[in-house]
Write a protein that holds these residues in place. Sequence first.
Motif, PDB file in Angstrom:
ATOM      1  N   ASN A   1      -6.543  -5.055  -2.505  1.00 52.33           N
ATOM      2  CA  ASN A   1      -7.408  -5.123  -1.327  1.00 52.33           C
ATOM      3  C   ASN A   1      -8.225  -6.409  -1.255  1.00 52.33           C
ATOM      4  O   ASN A   1      -8.287  -7.054  -0.205  1.00 52.33           O
TER       5      ASN A   1
ATOM      6  N   GLY B   1      -7.724  -6.296   4.373  1.00 58.24           N
ATOM      7  CA  GLY B   1      -8.256  -5.808   3.113  1.00 58.24           C
ATOM      8  C   GLY B   1      -8.488  -4.310   3.136  1.00 58.24           C
ATOM      9  O   GLY B   1      -8.634  -3.677   2.081  1.00 58.24           O
ATOM     10  N   LYS B   2      -8.545  -3.704   4.336  1.00 60.31           N
ATOM     11  CA  LYS B   2      -8.728  -2.254   4.485  1.00 60.31           C
ATOM     12  C   LYS B   2      -7.415  -1.550   4.813  1.00 60.31           C
ATOM     13  O   LYS B   2      -7.130  -0.471   4.308  1.00 60.31           O
ATOM     14  N   ASP B   3      -6.645  -2.108   5.729  1.00 64.68           N
ATOM     15  CA  ASP B   3      -5.303  -1.577   5.995  1.00 64.68           C
ATOM     16  C   ASP B   3      -4.446  -2.707   6.559  1.00 64.68           C
ATOM     17  O   ASP B   3      -4.954  -3.741   6.985  1.00 64.68           O
TER      18      ASP B   3
ATOM     19  N   ARG C   1       0.829  -1.203   0.000  1.00 65.29           N
ATOM     20  CA  ARG C   1       0.000   0.000   0.000  1.00 65.29           C
ATOM     21  C   ARG C   1       0.870   1.263   0.000  1.00 65.29           C
ATOM     22  O   ARG C   1       2.003   1.275   0.484  1.00 65.29           O
TER      23      ARG C   1
END
Length: 379
Positions: free
Chosen positions: A335, A296-298, A210
């Motif tokens: 993600n 999947g979000k952070d 990310r």
Amino acid sequence: MADHPSAYKVDPRGNLYLRYLHYIRVTKPLALLIENVPDSLNYGGHNVMGEIAELLEKDLGYRARYSLINSAFHGVPQMRDRVYLLAVHEEVDHEIHFPRAIKHMVLPSGYGGTRSVALKFVDLFGSDAFEEADHGTPDLPGPVTAKEAIGDLSPITLHLEGKLKKGAQRFQVPTAYPRQLGAISAYAKTMRTWAGFEAPEDGLRDHVIRYLPRDTDIFRAMPNGAEYPAAHATAVRLYEEHIQNREQRGGRRLTAGEKTMIFRTMVPPYPVGSFPNRWWKLKSDFPVRTLMAHIGKDTYSHIHYDGAQARVISVREAARLQSFPDGFTFCGTMNPAYRQIGNAVPPLMAKRLAETIMDSLRRACARPAVTRRVPVAAE
């Protein structure tokens, strides 16, 4: 509903196991496996796994066992507690038990408390079906460490070079394995050579991370094993040093407004007292914490142990820590791939359980058939 502390009690997903039991009733498989989170042993004061075991045995003709098992004892480089239920149909005529540990470690203190809460209601339902998990003995090898799991993968430095862009990371560019100065770990070799899922010849296409420019310096400076409070304190220290250096170079004091603006760009906004384990920097010589769908979000829950790379783990590193072989392909972009990994049963753990089921079935098949004697009518 999600904001209410008791919302889970009325969540319709809480009774999905009834649909599964209906499927079992109709199809009558020889063996079955169920996996769920530890809370299924204490779901609002109700032991769901115990009830499933009881229903399988009394109503559906199965011998069932369930246990709370940590994957680290079975060769997965992750301290992942999950409840597993195994059952074989009575026609198999063979008892089934969970695999013995192949690794040994002492779990951190926090895991003991969590396990105690989960096991509180085991005696309410199906206590005869519950099996204590085997944690091995000190003469066994230690757990697979984070470095053994991902240390052979290529370093990622695009974010440090200003070449990583914001947005969805797609799996388009292969990343070759680095030239090894020494032998790779046995675990890494298994991940590269798993039959049917061998490593791609042109490299790994999901070794991507990310874009988190605010946090690079924090990732670099925070200690290994540190959680969010330490990360926040590290960020505040870096902010204060930045202010001091800027004022010295500029020859003037910054205004309160200028300081506030800089603070917002350097220090994460989350309250220190809320979710202290939201962030965690891996320890190279220890297994990692549970990978959950939230990655999947952070991915702050799994910050790479190598401070020089100053980043969170990549998709492929998450897969390695979950024991997915290098030739396994994930659908979609970054993600969704992280979420698929966090939701999965670790393949090595699944393999251990599958081997146990197959062993029971083979032993049953190897037994001589029982011949039933037909009474002869008296002459």
